[in-house]
Design a protein around this motif. Sequence first.
Motif, mmCIF file in Angstrom:
data_model
loop_
_atom_site.group_PDB
_atom_site.id
_atom_site.type_symbol
_atom_site.label_atom_id
_atom_site.label_comp_id
_atom_site.label_asym_id
_atom_site.label_seq_id
_atom_site.Cartn_x
_atom_site.Cartn_y
_atom_site.Cartn_z
ATOM 1 N N LEU A 73 44.007 47.073 34.092
ATOM 2 C CA LEU A 73 45.110 46.441 33.378
ATOM 3 C C LEU A 73 46.349 47.284 33.619
ATOM 4 O O LEU A 73 46.301 48.506 33.460
ATOM 5 C CB LEU A 73 44.758 46.384 31.888
ATOM 6 N N ALA A 74 47.446 46.635 34.026
ATOM 7 C CA ALA A 74 48.652 47.389 34.340
ATOM 8 C C ALA A 74 49.905 46.625 33.921
ATOM 9 O O ALA A 74 49.944 45.399 33.983
ATOM 10 C CB ALA A 74 48.718 47.682 35.837
ATOM 11 N N ALA A 75 50.897 47.389 33.513
ATOM 12 C CA ALA A 75 52.223 46.831 33.260
ATOM 13 C C ALA A 75 53.073 47.169 34.475
ATOM 14 O O ALA A 75 53.391 48.331 34.714
ATOM 15 C CB ALA A 75 52.821 47.421 31.990
ATOM 16 N N GLN A 76 53.386 46.162 35.267
ATOM 17 C CA GLN A 76 54.202 46.338 36.461
ATOM 18 C C GLN A 76 55.658 46.030 36.116
ATOM 19 O O GLN A 76 55.964 45.618 34.999
ATOM 20 C CB GLN A 76 53.711 45.403 37.574
ATOM 21 N N LYS A 77 56.539 46.198 37.071
ATOM 22 C CA LYS A 77 57.959 45.984 36.821
ATOM 23 C C LYS A 77 58.257 44.549 36.367
ATOM 24 O O LYS A 77 58.980 44.336 35.402
ATOM 25 C CB LYS A 77 58.763 46.300 38.079
ATOM 26 N N ASN A 78 57.680 43.562 37.059
ATOM 27 C CA ASN A 78 58.016 42.166 36.778
ATOM 28 C C ASN A 78 56.879 41.351 36.168
ATOM 29 O O ASN A 78 57.032 40.142 35.999
ATOM 30 C CB ASN A 78 58.496 41.477 38.058
ATOM 31 N N PHE A 79 55.762 41.983 35.872
ATOM 32 C CA PHE A 79 54.628 41.238 35.317
ATOM 33 C C PHE A 79 53.586 42.194 34.764
ATOM 34 O O PHE A 79 53.646 43.403 34.987
ATOM 35 C CB PHE A 79 53.991 40.330 36.381
ATOM 36 N N ILE A 80 52.631 41.620 34.062
ATOM 37 C CA ILE A 80 51.439 42.345 33.626
ATOM 38 C C ILE A 80 50.328 41.885 34.546
ATOM 39 O O ILE A 80 50.196 40.694 34.827
ATOM 40 C CB ILE A 80 51.115 42.033 32.151
ATOM 41 N N SER A 81 49.543 42.813 35.027
ATOM 42 C CA SER A 81 48.468 42.431 35.946
ATOM 43 C C SER A 81 47.098 42.796 35.375
ATOM 44 O O SER A 81 46.933 43.804 34.711
ATOM 45 C CB SER A 81 48.656 43.082 37.320
ATOM 46 N N LEU A 82 46.168 41.910 35.668
ATOM 47 C CA LEU A 82 44.770 42.118 35.317
ATOM 48 C C LEU A 82 43.985 42.019 36.619
ATOM 49 O O LEU A 82 43.998 40.984 37.283
ATOM 50 C CB LEU A 82 44.289 41.045 34.332
ATOM 51 N N TYR A 83 43.353 43.117 36.995
ATOM 52 C CA TYR A 83 42.530 43.157 38.197
ATOM 53 C C TYR A 83 41.087 43.031 37.755
ATOM 54 O O TYR A 83 40.607 43.863 36.990
ATOM 55 C CB TYR A 83 42.726 44.484 38.941
ATOM 56 N N HIS A 84 40.405 42.007 38.223
ATOM 57 C CA HIS A 84 39.006 41.783 37.840
ATOM 58 C C HIS A 84 38.199 41.664 39.123
ATOM 59 O O HIS A 84 38.280 40.651 39.824
ATOM 60 C CB HIS A 84 38.891 40.508 37.001
ATOM 61 N N MET A 85 37.437 42.707 39.435
ATOM 62 C CA MET A 85 36.703 42.724 40.699
ATOM 63 C C MET A 85 35.639 41.634 40.779
ATOM 64 O O MET A 85 35.255 41.233 41.870
ATOM 65 C CB MET A 85 36.077 44.104 40.927
ATOM 66 N N GLY A 86 35.196 41.130 39.646
ATOM 67 C CA GLY A 86 34.255 40.019 39.656
ATOM 68 C C GLY A 86 34.853 38.779 40.290
ATOM 69 O O GLY A 86 34.155 38.005 40.957
ATOM 70 N N LEU A 87 36.166 38.585 40.111
ATOM 71 C CA LEU A 87 36.834 37.435 40.724
ATOM 72 C C LEU A 87 36.861 37.567 42.245
ATOM 73 O O LEU A 87 36.877 36.572 42.962
ATOM 74 C CB LEU A 87 38.254 37.285 40.182
ATOM 75 N N TYR A 88 36.874 38.801 42.726
ATOM 76 C CA TYR A 88 36.896 39.062 44.163
ATOM 77 C C TYR A 88 35.500 38.977 44.771
ATOM 78 O O TYR A 88 35.334 38.538 45.902
ATOM 79 C CB TYR A 88 37.503 40.449 44.407
ATOM 80 N N THR A 89 34.490 39.376 44.018
ATOM 81 C CA THR A 89 33.149 39.492 44.580
ATOM 82 C C THR A 89 32.223 38.319 44.273
ATOM 83 O O THR A 89 31.163 38.209 44.873
ATOM 84 C CB THR A 89 32.465 40.784 44.085
ATOM 85 N N ASP A 90 32.617 37.459 43.343
ATOM 86 C CA ASP A 90 31.735 36.368 42.912
ATOM 87 C C ASP A 90 32.497 35.043 43.001
ATOM 88 O O ASP A 90 33.316 34.736 42.139
ATOM 89 C CB ASP A 90 31.270 36.640 41.480
ATOM 90 N N SER A 91 32.226 34.265 44.039
ATOM 91 C CA SER A 91 32.972 33.018 44.257
ATOM 92 C C SER A 91 32.759 32.010 43.126
ATOM 93 O O SER A 91 33.669 31.250 42.793
ATOM 94 C CB SER A 91 32.619 32.401 45.608
ATOM 95 N N GLU A 92 31.588 31.991 42.527
ATOM 96 C CA GLU A 92 31.356 31.077 41.398
ATOM 97 C C GLU A 92 32.260 31.432 40.218
ATOM 98 O O GLU A 92 32.822 30.547 39.573
ATOM 99 C CB GLU A 92 29.891 31.131 40.942
ATOM 100 N N LEU A 93 32.394 32.715 39.958
ATOM 101 C CA LEU A 93 33.269 33.159 38.868
ATOM 102 C C LEU A 93 34.723 32.810 39.180
ATOM 103 O O LEU A 93 35.449 32.322 38.314
ATOM 104 C CB LEU A 93 33.114 34.663 38.633
#
Length: 152
Positions: A73-93
């Motif tokens: 979870l990060a607060a970037q300059k122009n947005f808040i970001s949520l990185y979820h590796m499950g979204l990258y590794t699991d196509s069903e998810l």
Amino acid sequence: MKYNATSVSEYIAQIPEDKKESVIQLRKVILDYIPKGFKEELSYGMIGYVVPHELYPDGYHCNPKLPLPFVSLAAQKNFISLYHMGLYTDSELLNWFSAEYPKHSPYKLDMGKCCVRFKKPEAIPFELIQQLIQKISPEEYIEIYKRMIKKT
């Protein structure tokens, strides 16, 4: 944005006021609903949720000294970001999340491989994030991760 923090609380203290409450609320959702076994720590300069070495001694393949990253979870300059590796590794998810997102937000899904960007902090779909965060246990993620590593 780079923060000079050595702890999650220091990180949060440095977040600009226009994003701080949303990050705090998103963190609370994650902490309340993430399956038992993940650990919160400052990871890659962000608030991270990792599979600790006690559960997966091999660690992250890019640097085995680090625990296996799962969500950040990060607060970037122009947005808040949520990185979820499950979204990258699991196509069903990923397919589930992409289909559900429009039901929870009036805005188009803004996403990279695993990074969901929220440009309007007031429009973060907290209920959807709650559902997403619960979907993969540390043990399930370790198995998914091992399968992905074998492919590369």
